[in-house]
Design a protein around this motif. Structure first.
Motif, short mmCIF file in Angstrom:
data_model
loop_
_atom_site.label_atom_id
_atom_site.label_comp_id
_atom_site.label_asym_id
_atom_site.label_seq_id
_atom_site.Cartn_x
_atom_site.Cartn_y
_atom_site.Cartn_z
N GLN A 1 -7.56 -26.20 32.12
CA GLN A 1 -8.46 -26.27 30.66
C GLN A 1 -8.00 -26.89 29.30
OE1 GLN A 1 -11.52 -28.02 31.41
NE2 GLN A 1 -12.04 -27.99 29.36
N VAL A 2 -8.07 -28.16 28.86
CA VAL A 2 -7.70 -28.24 27.50
C VAL A 2 -8.42 -27.44 26.56
CG1 VAL A 2 -6.25 -30.14 25.95
CG2 VAL A 2 -5.89 -30.18 28.10
N GLN A 3 -8.29 -27.52 24.80
CA GLN A 3 -8.63 -27.00 24.04
C GLN A 3 -7.83 -27.03 22.73
OE1 GLN A 3 -10.26 -22.58 25.11
NE2 GLN A 3 -11.88 -23.05 24.96
N LEU A 4 -8.70 -27.69 21.78
CA LEU A 4 -8.27 -27.47 20.61
C LEU A 4 -8.51 -26.77 19.95
CD1 LEU A 4 -8.66 -31.92 20.28
CD2 LEU A 4 -6.31 -30.23 20.87
N VAL A 5 -7.68 -26.08 18.77
CA VAL A 5 -8.02 -24.46 18.19
C VAL A 5 -7.27 -25.25 16.56
CG1 VAL A 5 -8.30 -22.12 18.29
CG2 VAL A 5 -7.89 -23.22 20.32
N TYR A 94 -13.08 -31.76 11.96
CA TYR A 94 -12.40 -31.74 13.30
C TYR A 94 -11.39 -32.59 14.26
CZ TYR A 94 -17.41 -31.10 13.41
OH TYR A 94 -18.59 -29.77 13.38
N CYS A 95 -10.50 -31.67 15.11
CA CYS A 95 -9.51 -32.28 15.49
C CYS A 95 -10.02 -33.35 16.55
CB CYS A 95 -8.84 -31.15 15.61
SG CYS A 95 -7.02 -31.37 16.53
N PHE A 96 -8.80 -33.73 17.16
CA PHE A 96 -9.80 -34.82 17.62
C PHE A 96 -8.30 -35.17 18.41
CE2 PHE A 96 -11.34 -38.02 20.45
CZ PHE A 96 -10.04 -39.37 20.63
N GLY A 97 -7.99 -34.91 19.71
CA GLY A 97 -7.11 -35.57 20.88
C GLY A 97 -7.18 -36.49 21.68
N GLN A 98 -6.51 -37.48 21.83
CA GLN A 98 -6.48 -38.27 22.72
C GLN A 98 -4.66 -37.87 24.02
OE1 GLN A 98 -5.44 -41.83 21.45
NE2 GLN A 98 -7.90 -42.75 22.02
N PHE A 108 -10.67 -34.75 23.34
CA PHE A 108 -10.92 -34.00 23.24
C PHE A 108 -11.05 -33.02 22.17
CE2 PHE A 108 -9.87 -31.96 27.21
CZ PHE A 108 -9.34 -32.99 27.95
N TRP A 109 -12.29 -32.78 21.55
CA TRP A 109 -12.20 -32.87 19.89
C TRP A 109 -12.32 -30.52 20.18
CZ3 TRP A 109 -13.93 -35.97 15.98
CH2 TRP A 109 -14.64 -36.68 16.69
N GLY A 110 -11.81 -30.13 18.89
CA GLY A 110 -11.55 -28.78 17.86
C GLY A 110 -13.59 -28.71 17.67
N GLN A 111 -13.41 -27.26 17.87
CA GLN A 111 -14.91 -26.75 17.43
C GLN A 111 -15.57 -26.83 16.14
OE1 GLN A 111 -12.32 -24.60 17.86
NE2 GLN A 111 -11.57 -24.17 15.54
N GLY A 112 -13.46 -27.39 15.08
CA GLY A 112 -14.71 -27.71 13.82
C GLY A 112 -13.78 -26.71 12.73
N THR A 113 -13.62 -26.89 11.39
CA THR A 113 -13.72 -26.13 10.59
C THR A 113 -14.15 -25.99 8.96
OG1 THR A 113 -11.47 -24.27 9.67
CG2 THR A 113 -11.08 -26.92 10.07
N GLN A 114 -14.29 -25.18 8.45
CA GLN A 114 -15.16 -25.79 7.15
C GLN A 114 -14.41 -25.99 5.91
OE1 GLN A 114 -19.35 -26.34 6.35
NE2 GLN A 114 -17.84 -26.88 4.33
N VAL A 115 -14.05 -26.61 5.29
CA VAL A 115 -13.59 -26.96 4.38
C VAL A 115 -14.33 -26.76 2.97
CG1 VAL A 115 -12.03 -28.24 2.88
CG2 VAL A 115 -11.27 -27.71 5.06
N THR A 116 -14.67 -26.01 2.05
CA THR A 116 -15.38 -25.80 1.19
C THR A 116 -14.48 -25.84 -0.63
OG1 THR A 116 -17.18 -24.54 2.41
CG2 THR A 116 -17.48 -25.06 0.04
N VAL A 117 -15.01 -27.14 -0.99
CA VAL A 117 -14.26 -27.12 -2.60
C VAL A 117 -15.33 -27.32 -3.38
CG1 VAL A 117 -12.99 -29.35 -3.87
CG2 VAL A 117 -12.59 -29.41 -1.24
N SER A 118 -14.72 -25.91 -4.04
CA SER A 118 -15.73 -25.71 -5.81
C SER A 118 -15.02 -26.43 -6.38
CB SER A 118 -16.09 -24.17 -5.53
OG SER A 118 -14.26 -23.76 -5.95
#
Length: 119
Positions: A1-5, A94-98, A108-118
């Motif tokens: 199973q491929v995962q994008l982390v 979100y990371c995306f890959g073919q 495939f898609w990753g689970q996402g990572t939050q970026v917050t710019v203050s």
């Protein structure tokens, strides 16, 4: 199973920098296009930067000149260097890959990572 982390998100002040990483794990025979999308609250998901297996890159208009994407094929990893960050860059990235695993090309898609710019 491929995962994008994904990794590397966080909180940064306006004008600061962050580097996102996305590693494909599992059985990965080939990666065609890979890259990053983002989604801010109340907005549609948009393409940030992508890179093909021939290292052709494409950037969203709002990040051109500030973000740089590169890939390390030996590590099945893509990086997004984000400089001169602005409040409008705040989003879940979100990371995306073919990817070609054992059973044919799939997206495939990753689970996402939050970026917050203050400000």
């Amino acid at each position: 199973q491929v995962q994008l982390v994904e990794s590397g998100g966080g909180l940064v002040q306006t004008g600061g920098s962050l580097r996102l990483s996305c590693a494909a794990s599992g059985v990965v025979l080939r990666i065609n296009m890979i890259g990053w999308y983002r989604q801010a609250p109340g907005k549609q998901r948009e393409s940030v930067a992508t890179i093909t297996d021939k290292n052709n890159t494409n950037y969203g208009d709002s990040v051109k000149g500030r973000f740089t994407i590169r890939r390390d094929n030996a590590k099945n990893t893509v990086y997004l260097q984000m400089n001169d960050l602005k409040a409008d860059d705040t989003a879940v990235y979100y990371c995306f890959g073919q990817i070609l695993p054992m059973a044919g090309w799939s997206d495939f898609w990753g689970q996402g990572t939050q970026v917050t710019v203050s400000t």
